[in-house]
Write a protein that holds these residues in place. Sequence first.
Motif, PDB file in Angstrom:
ATOM      1  N   ASN A  43       0.855  -1.179   0.000  1.00 24.64           N
ATOM      2  CA  ASN A  43       0.000   0.000   0.000  1.00 24.64           C
ATOM      3  C   ASN A  43       0.900   1.241   0.000  1.00 24.64           C
ATOM      4  N   ILE A  44       0.942   1.980  -1.111  1.00 26.97           N
ATOM      5  CA  ILE A  44       1.807   3.157  -1.197  1.00 26.97           C
ATOM      6  C   ILE A  44       0.998   4.456  -1.111  1.00 26.97           C
ATOM      7  N   THR A  45      -0.251   4.368  -0.596  1.00 30.93           N
ATOM      8  CA  THR A  45      -1.041   5.566  -0.338  1.00 30.93           C
ATOM      9  C   THR A  45      -0.787   6.022   1.101  1.00 30.93           C
ATOM     10  N   THR A  46      -1.474   7.064   1.512  1.00 29.13           N
ATOM     11  CA  THR A  46      -1.295   7.619   2.864  1.00 29.13           C
ATOM     12  C   THR A  46      -2.401   7.202   3.814  1.00 29.13           C
ATOM     13  N   SER A  47      -3.299   6.325   3.382  1.00 24.02           N
ATOM     14  CA  SER A  47      -4.392   5.886   4.247  1.00 24.02           C
ATOM     15  C   SER A  47      -4.505   4.368   4.199  1.00 24.02           C
ATOM     16  N   PRO A  48      -5.062   3.760   5.252  1.00 21.51           N
ATOM     17  CA  PRO A  48      -5.193   2.294   5.258  1.00 21.51           C
ATOM     18  C   PRO A  48      -6.209   1.820   4.233  1.00 21.51           C
ATOM     19  N   MET A  49      -6.034   0.563   3.815  1.00 20.52           N
ATOM     20  CA  MET A  49      -6.943  -0.052   2.844  1.00 20.52           C
ATOM     21  C   MET A  49      -7.550  -1.311   3.446  1.00 20.52           C
ATOM     22  N   PHE A  50      -8.786  -1.566   3.058  1.00 20.24           N
ATOM     23  CA  PHE A  50      -9.410  -2.844   3.373  1.00 20.24           C
ATOM     24  C   PHE A  50      -9.330  -3.711   2.128  1.00 20.24           C
ATOM     25  N   MET A  51      -8.541  -4.781   2.202  1.00 22.45           N
ATOM     26  CA  MET A  51      -8.349  -5.658   1.041  1.00 22.45           C
ATOM     27  C   MET A  51      -9.535  -6.606   0.926  1.00 22.45           C
ATOM     28  N   GLU A  52     -10.424  -6.261   0.018  1.00 20.57           N
ATOM     29  CA  GLU A  52     -11.654  -7.045  -0.130  1.00 20.57           C
ATOM     30  C   GLU A  52     -11.400  -8.368  -0.851  1.00 20.57           C
ATOM     31  N   LYS A  53     -10.577  -8.318  -1.901  1.00 24.78           N
ATOM     32  CA  LYS A  53     -10.317  -9.550  -2.666  1.00 24.78           C
ATOM     33  C   LYS A  53      -8.980  -9.442  -3.381  1.00 24.78           C
ATOM     34  N   VAL A  54      -8.189 -10.490  -3.284  1.00 25.85           N
ATOM     35  CA  VAL A  54      -6.973 -10.630  -4.093  1.00 25.85           C
ATOM     36  C   VAL A  54      -7.008 -12.047  -4.661  1.00 25.85           C
ATOM     37  N   SER A  55      -7.232 -12.158  -5.953  1.00 25.62           N
ATOM     38  CA  SER A  55      -7.359 -13.473  -6.574  1.00 25.62           C
ATOM     39  C   SER A  55      -6.516 -13.532  -7.842  1.00 25.62           C
ATOM     40  N   LEU A  56      -6.248 -14.743  -8.262  1.00 30.77           N
ATOM     41  CA  LEU A  56      -5.473 -14.984  -9.484  1.00 30.77           C
ATOM     42  C   LEU A  56      -6.375 -15.651 -10.505  1.00 30.77           C
ATOM     43  N   GLY A  72      -5.680 -12.913   9.237  1.00 32.55           N
ATOM     44  CA  GLY A  72      -6.600 -12.595  10.319  1.00 32.55           C
ATOM     45  C   GLY A  72      -7.968 -12.200   9.789  1.00 32.55           C
ATOM     46  N   SER A  73      -8.864 -11.892  10.721  1.00 30.07           N
ATOM     47  CA  SER A  73     -10.236 -11.563  10.344  1.00 30.07           C
ATOM     48  C   SER A  73     -10.352 -10.163   9.771  1.00 30.07           C
ATOM     49  N   ARG A  74      -9.460  -9.256  10.170  1.00 32.49           N
ATOM     50  CA  ARG A  74      -9.500  -7.884   9.654  1.00 32.49           C
ATOM     51  C   ARG A  74      -8.322  -7.691   8.700  1.00 32.49           C
ATOM     52  N   THR A  75      -8.646  -7.654   7.433  1.00 37.91           N
ATOM     53  CA  THR A  75      -7.589  -7.619   6.421  1.00 37.91           C
ATOM     54  C   THR A  75      -7.266  -6.185   6.007  1.00 37.91           C
ATOM     55  N   TYR A  76      -6.879  -5.361   6.979  1.00 39.25           N
ATOM     56  CA  TYR A  76      -6.471  -3.986   6.674  1.00 39.25           C
ATOM     57  C   TYR A  76      -4.990  -3.949   6.320  1.00 39.25           C
ATOM     58  N   LEU A  77      -4.682  -3.115   5.355  1.00 39.10           N
ATOM     59  CA  LEU A  77      -3.297  -2.929   4.930  1.00 39.10           C
ATOM     60  C   LEU A  77      -2.921  -1.482   5.203  1.00 39.10           C
ATOM     61  N   GLN A  78      -2.059  -1.277   6.186  1.00 39.05           N
ATOM     62  CA  GLN A  78      -1.666   0.063   6.587  1.00 39.05           C
ATOM     63  C   GLN A  78      -0.747   0.701   5.537  1.00 39.05           C
ATOM     64  N   PRO A  79      -0.623   2.043   5.543  1.00 43.03           N
ATOM     65  CA  PRO A  79       0.258   2.704   4.571  1.00 43.03           C
ATOM     66  C   PRO A  79       1.684   2.160   4.624  1.00 43.03           C
ATOM     67  N   MET A  80       2.244   1.885   3.462  1.00 45.93           N
ATOM     68  CA  MET A  80       3.600   1.374   3.252  1.00 45.93           C
ATOM     69  C   MET A  80       3.791  -0.057   3.740  1.00 45.93           C
ATOM     70  N   ASP A  81       2.724  -0.715   4.183  1.00 45.77           N
ATOM     71  CA  ASP A  81       2.822  -2.121   4.578  1.00 45.77           C
ATOM     72  C   ASP A  81       2.742  -3.013   3.342  1.00 45.77           C
ATOM     73  N   THR A  82       3.364  -4.192   3.446  1.00 41.92           N
ATOM     74  CA  THR A  82       3.385  -5.151   2.339  1.00 41.92           C
ATOM     75  C   THR A  82       2.784  -6.470   2.802  1.00 41.92           C
ATOM     76  N   ARG A  83       2.021  -7.074   1.929  1.00 43.66           N
ATOM     77  CA  ARG A  83       1.416  -8.375   2.232  1.00 43.66           C
ATOM     78  C   ARG A  83       1.761  -9.344   1.104  1.00 43.66           C
ATOM     79  N   GLN A  84       2.016 -10.595   1.478  1.00 45.25           N
ATOM     80  CA  GLN A  84       2.421 -11.607   0.503  1.00 45.25           C
ATOM     81  C   GLN A  84       1.304 -12.630   0.312  1.00 45.25           C
TER      82      GLN A  84
END
Length: 396
Positions: free
Chosen positions: A178-191, A216-228
């Motif tokens: 997440n390279i924005t300045t606000s947190p995101m709620f990741m609703e779906k990441v699919s291939l 976890g149950s709350r899939t928030y992605l904070q600013p500059m955080d990375t998820r794999q």
Amino acid sequence: MRLTKPTLFTNVPVTCEERDLPGDLFNQLMKEDPSTVKGAETLMLGEMLTLPQNFGNIFLGETFSSYISVHNDSNQVVKDILVKADLQTSSQRLNLSASSAAVAELKPDCCIDDVIHHEVKEIGTHILVCAVSYTTQAGEKMYFRKFFKFQVLKPLDVKTKFYNAETDEVFLEAQIQNITTSPMFMEKVSLEPSIMYNVAELNTVNKAGESMSTFGSRTYLQPMDTRQYLYCLKPKQEFAEKAGVIKGVTVIGKLDIVWKTNLGERGRLQTSQLQRMAPGYGDVRLSLETIPDTVNLEEPFDITCKITNCSSERTMDLILEMCNTNSIHWCGVSGRQLGKLHPSSSLHLALTLLSSVQGLQSVSGLRLTDTFLKRTYEYDDIAQVCVVSSEVKEES
């Protein structure tokens, strides 16, 4: 005017100790402030909404909404008013007007309103061009334009890594930041895989019979955080049998990412087709189909090998040789003929071996010789097996 949702108002708490000059004055003011949360006045929380005071940021994948109003400031009635809204990007010009029909007349102090929506699909400079044409009472045709420029930013940084397994499976690791300045709620990441593959998501764990996300149950992605995220792609049965087809496949599929920000603004990104480096197996490929995890010391065990002719035009006549190592000993005849192997076809071979050393041992020492080209293919460290003493296995 850009249409955006309001944001939660946050207050800045100002406090002091009771022995300071203001005493309890600051605390009382915070408690009386209607924008603070009762019982949590010293926290930067708010229950009130505030309207946006500026244009704000627009990110790729979000929907740009704008309110356009044409107002008649004169004391005359104008006729045949046509309002047109175009969005100019670096590569194209899009018409966003809801209607292309002209308004018959517009009286003084009246206005024509229009709301436009556009899903942003390009990064960089965008120019909203609003053009108005009309006819005055004297019959004179008038025309003017206004330009509104804004920048579209990149919300996510996506990096991918591919791992080619010996069983034709492909593992995809996607790193999303997440390279924005606000947190995101990741609703779906699919291939979404290509037509040759089936995909299995490896981003959940099974707990008490229920599938739980590894994040976890709350899939928030904070600013500059990375998820794999991890995915496993397996060739479909009709393609898995054709060794030459899968060998040359480089297109894997594309990622579909959906998120929400602030008060539920939705954004969606879809990557271009992901490309992997096709594995180079050479003309002959050897892979293990079955092998036990644990075997007894100095006791024979069986493995099954799959030999594939990866050539698309040449039939091979192969000879199998088995070379013993310090710990692995092959049981059987070395130097035997395997017969003719046609292009893109495979054969299964059952072999027996034993280990004279305990521990994790590598299966090595297989040699395949092509009698026509006089070329020998060496296969070492094709698998590992855990060798234990028979007494230890019986006690366990």
